[in-house]
Scaffold this active site. Structure first.
Site, short mmCIF file in Angstrom:
data_model
loop_
_atom_site.label_atom_id
_atom_site.label_comp_id
_atom_site.label_asym_id
_atom_site.label_seq_id
_atom_site.Cartn_x
_atom_site.Cartn_y
_atom_site.Cartn_z
N ASN A 109 0.82 -1.22 0.00
CA ASN A 109 0.00 0.00 0.00
C ASN A 109 0.85 1.27 0.00
O ASN A 109 0.56 2.22 -0.73
CB ASN A 109 -0.94 0.00 1.21
CG ASN A 109 -1.92 -1.15 1.16
OD1 ASN A 109 -1.94 -1.90 0.18
ND2 ASN A 109 -2.72 -1.32 2.20
N THR A 154 -14.11 37.24 -33.26
CA THR A 154 -14.93 36.96 -32.08
C THR A 154 -16.22 36.36 -32.65
O THR A 154 -16.65 36.74 -33.76
CB THR A 154 -15.27 38.22 -31.27
OG1 THR A 154 -16.04 39.10 -32.08
CG2 THR A 154 -14.01 38.94 -30.79
N HIS A 155 -16.81 35.45 -31.93
CA HIS A 155 -18.01 34.75 -32.41
C HIS A 155 -17.77 34.09 -33.77
O HIS A 155 -18.70 33.94 -34.57
CB HIS A 155 -19.22 35.70 -32.51
CG HIS A 155 -19.40 36.55 -31.30
ND1 HIS A 155 -20.14 36.15 -30.21
CD2 HIS A 155 -18.90 37.77 -30.98
CE1 HIS A 155 -20.11 37.09 -29.29
NE2 HIS A 155 -19.35 38.08 -29.71
N SER A 276 -7.62 10.66 -48.79
CA SER A 276 -8.88 9.92 -48.71
C SER A 276 -8.79 8.71 -49.64
O SER A 276 -8.18 8.78 -50.70
CB SER A 276 -10.03 10.84 -49.14
OG SER A 276 -11.12 10.07 -49.60
N LYS A 282 -8.27 15.10 -51.71
CA LYS A 282 -8.23 15.47 -50.29
C LYS A 282 -6.83 15.49 -49.68
O LYS A 282 -5.97 14.69 -50.03
CB LYS A 282 -9.08 14.47 -49.48
CG LYS A 282 -10.54 14.49 -49.83
CD LYS A 282 -11.22 15.73 -49.34
CE LYS A 282 -11.61 15.55 -47.89
NZ LYS A 282 -12.53 16.56 -47.43
N GLU A 289 -7.29 16.76 -36.03
CA GLU A 289 -8.60 16.18 -35.70
C GLU A 289 -8.48 15.10 -34.63
O GLU A 289 -9.31 15.00 -33.72
CB GLU A 289 -9.24 15.58 -36.96
CG GLU A 289 -9.65 16.63 -37.97
CD GLU A 289 -10.01 15.98 -39.30
OE1 GLU A 289 -11.19 15.69 -39.50
OE2 GLU A 289 -9.10 15.78 -40.14
N TYR A 316 -6.24 2.44 2.41
CA TYR A 316 -6.12 1.87 1.06
C TYR A 316 -7.31 0.98 0.75
O TYR A 316 -7.78 0.21 1.61
CB TYR A 316 -4.82 1.04 0.95
CG TYR A 316 -4.69 0.39 -0.42
CD1 TYR A 316 -4.17 1.08 -1.50
CD2 TYR A 316 -5.14 -0.92 -0.64
CE1 TYR A 316 -4.08 0.50 -2.76
CE2 TYR A 316 -5.06 -1.51 -1.90
CZ TYR A 316 -4.53 -0.79 -2.95
OH TYR A 316 -4.46 -1.37 -4.20
N1 ARG Z 1 -1.67 -3.58 -7.38
C1 ARG Z 1 -2.02 -2.79 -6.26
C2 ARG Z 1 -2.32 -1.35 -6.70
O1 ARG Z 1 -2.00 -1.00 -7.76
C3 ARG Z 1 -0.92 -2.78 -5.27
C4 ARG Z 1 -1.36 -2.68 -3.84
C5 ARG Z 1 -2.09 -3.87 -3.46
N2 ARG Z 1 -2.37 -3.90 -2.07
C6 ARG Z 1 -3.13 -4.84 -1.52
N3 ARG Z 1 -3.28 -4.79 -0.26
N4 ARG Z 1 -3.71 -5.76 -2.25
O2 ARG Z 1 -2.90 -0.61 -5.95
#
Ligand code: ARG
Length: 444
Positions: A109, A154-155, A276, A282, A289, A316
C-alpha cells in the site's frame, strides 16, 4: 509463498482463476518496475542503516536488476499479481528466501503509491519538456512572420486585424501556463509515503526522512492513513493533462479551419496530412482532428479517477489500483498529441496573401473609425453610431462630411501600428511579447 503472489498462509482453497485474472495489475503496472526497484533499494538501505536487518546482498541484487531492466536484458513478465510481486519473485530467484526481508515494515500500500509518485514526478518533467517543444514550434512560426496580419475573430466572425505572430503567441501563452502547471503538479507529488506501511506505520523504527532523501523527495508524509489513501497528486496530474489537451484542441480546431478552403490561411505540409481512399483531391488535417478527438479520453481519465475517489473510506482500498491506467493513458495521449502538433505547426506554411485579403474587409476597421471620431470630438456613443451607419451606407450627407475626412487615416496598417500598449496586437507590442516568449523557453 504461492506462485506469483505475496500471501496465502490463511487460505485453505486455491483462488478461482477468474479472481486471479481479474485482480492482476501486472499488464500495466509493470511500467513502474524501475521505480519499484529504486524504492525497494531505498527501503532496504534504510533498514540496514537503522540496524533492523542486514540487506547488503538484497541491495546489490536490486541494483543489478535495475541495470538489467534498463539495458533490456531483464523484462517484466509472468503470471504475477502485480509489479511488486514480480520484483520479489525475481529477487528470490537470485538471493533465495531472505529476499522477503524486503517486506519488513513495508506494505504494497505504501510501496505502490511511492512508485506512483515517483512516476508522476518524472512524467511532469517529461510533459513540461514536450510542452516547451510545442511552444518552440509556435514561436518559430511567429518569428518567421513578423509582419503578416489576418482578421482576429470573435463569435467566429471577423472582428479586428491582428498580427499572425500575435495570434500564434496566444496559443503559446496557454501552453506556458501548462508548462508552469507541470512544475506545480510535480511539487504536489513530491512527498514520500514510504513507511506508512499498510495503514498505521510500523513497529520498527522507520527512518522515513532517510528513505525520502534516498529517493529524492523533498518531504515525507504527516499521517500514515492519509499517505496510503491520498491520490490528490494524480487528480492534479490528470487535471493538468485535461486542461492542456483542451488547449491543444483549440489550436487543432484552428488548424482544421485554417487549412480548409473556406479560410485558406494555411497549407499543411504533405508529411503532416493524409489522403482519402475515395476522393483523390483530399489533404486532411488528421493530426489536428485526432488531437481534438482524444480530449475526451483524457478528460475521461480525470473523471474516472475522481469517481474512484468519491466516498472511498480510509485508508487503502483496491479501487485505487485503477488510478494508474488512467494516469498512464493521459500521459501517453498528451505526449503524442504535443509531439504531432509541434511537427505539424513547424512544417505548415501560411498563405499570407489570403490572410491579408480577408483582413482588407473595411468592417474590421469600424472600431478604429469610431476611435477616430472620438478623437475628432464626438462622444463614444455618437462615434459608435456613426461608424455603424457608415458600415451599412446609411450616413446622412452631413454625417458623411464628418466621417469622410477621417477615412484616410483609418487603414489596416494604422490600426495595427496604433495597438502598441503591452499585450496589444500591433508590431511594437508583439516585438516585446516575442522577447518575453523567448525568455520563457530559455528559462526551461
Ligand atoms: N496492485 C495494487 C495497486 O495498484 C498494489 C497494492 C495492493 N495492495 C493490496 N493490499 N492488495 O494498488
Amino acid at each position: 509463498m504461492s506462485q506469483g503472489r505475496l500471501w496465502g498462509g490463511r487460505f485453505r482453497q486455491p483462488t478461482d482463476p477468474r479472481m486471479d485474472a481479474f485482480g492482476r495489475s501486472l499488464p500495466w503496472d509493470g511500467r513502474l518496475a524501475p521505480f519499484d526497484l529504486k524504492v525497494c533499494r531505498a527501503h532496504v538501505t534504510m533498514l540496514t542503516e537503522s540496524g533492523i536487518t542486514e540487506g547488503s546482498q538484497l541491495i546489490a541484487a536490486l541494483e543489478q536488476m535495475g541495470q538489467e531492466l534498463a539495458a533490456g536484458t531483464l523484462t517484466v513478465q509472468g503470471e504475477h499479481e502485480d509489479v511488486h510481486s514480480w520484483v520479489e519473485a525475481e529477487l528470490s530467484r537470485r538471493v533465495g528466501p531472505d529476499s522477503s526481508n524486503l517486506r519488513i515494515g513495508r506494505s504494497r500500500n505504501d510501496l505502490v503509491v511511492t512508485d506512483f509518485r515517483l512516476w508522476t514526478m518524472q512524467s511532469c518533467q517529461l510533459l513540461k519538456r514536450r510542452t516547451r517543444a510545442t511552444q518552440r514550434a509556435l514561436l518559430g512560426q511567429a518569428e518567421r512572420h513578423p509582419e503578416a496580419y489576418l482578421p482576429g475573430y470573435t463569435h467566429l466572425q471577423r472582428a479586428q486585424p491582428v498580427l499572425l505572430s500575435h495570434h500564434l503567441l496566444a496559443h503559446f501563452w496557454a501552453l506556458e501556463r501548462d508548462a508552469k502547471r507541470w512544475d506545480a503538479v510535480r511539487d504536489e507529488a513530491d512527498c514520500c509515503p514510504l513507511g506508512a506501511g499498510a495503514l498505521a506505520g510500523s513497529s520498527w523504527p522507520m527512518n522515513t526522512a532517510r528513505t525520502a532523501e534516498l529517493l529524492g523527495f523533498s518531504r515525507s508524509f504527516e499521517n500514515s492513513l492519509d499517505a496510503v489513501a491520498d491520490r490528490d497528486f494524480a487528480v492534479e496530474f490528470l487535471s493538468a493533462a485535461s486542461l492542456e489537451m483542451i488547449h491543444l484542441s483549440r489550436l487543432s480546431e484552428e488548424l482544421v479551419l485554417w487549412s480548409g478552403s473556406e479560410f485558406g490561411f494555411l497549407e499543411l505540409h504533405d508529411s503532416w496530412s493524409t489522403g482519402s481512399s475515395l476522393m483523390p483531391q483530399k489533404r486532411n488535417p488528421d493530426a489536428a482532428e485526432l488531437t481534438r478527438g482524444r480530449v475526451g479520453r483524457v478528460v475521461g481519465d480525470l473523471v474516472n479517477l475522481l469517481t474512484q475517489l468519491k466516498a472511498l473510506p480510509l485508508a487503502y482500498n483496491r479501487d485505487l489500483q485503477e488510478d494508474k491506467p488512467a494516469a498512464f493513458d493521459a500521459c501517453d495521449t498528451l505526449e503524442a498529441c504535443l509531439d504531432v502538433l509541434a511537427g505539424m505547426v513547424s512544417a505548415c506554411s501560411f498563405r499570407l496573401e489570403r490572410m491579408a485579403e480577408a483582413a482588407a474587409d473595411p468592417a474590421l476597421l469600424a472600431t478604429d473609425l469610431a476611435d477616430a471620431l472620438v478623437r475628432a470630438g464626438h462622444s463614444f456613443a455618437v462615434a459608435h453610431e456613426l461608424a455603424g451607419k457608415a458600415q451599412v451606407g446609411e450616413l446622412s450627407a452631413e454625417q458623411e462630411q464628418q466621417v469622410a475626412p477621417l477615412l484616410a487615416e483609418v487603414t489596416v496598417e494604422r490600426a495595427l501600428e496604433s495597438r502598441a500598449h503591452p499585450g496589444a496586437a500591433g508590431p511594437q507590442a508583439v516585438a516585446r511579447q516575442l522577447e518575453r516568449a523567448r525568455a520563457c523557453l530559455e528559462e526551461q
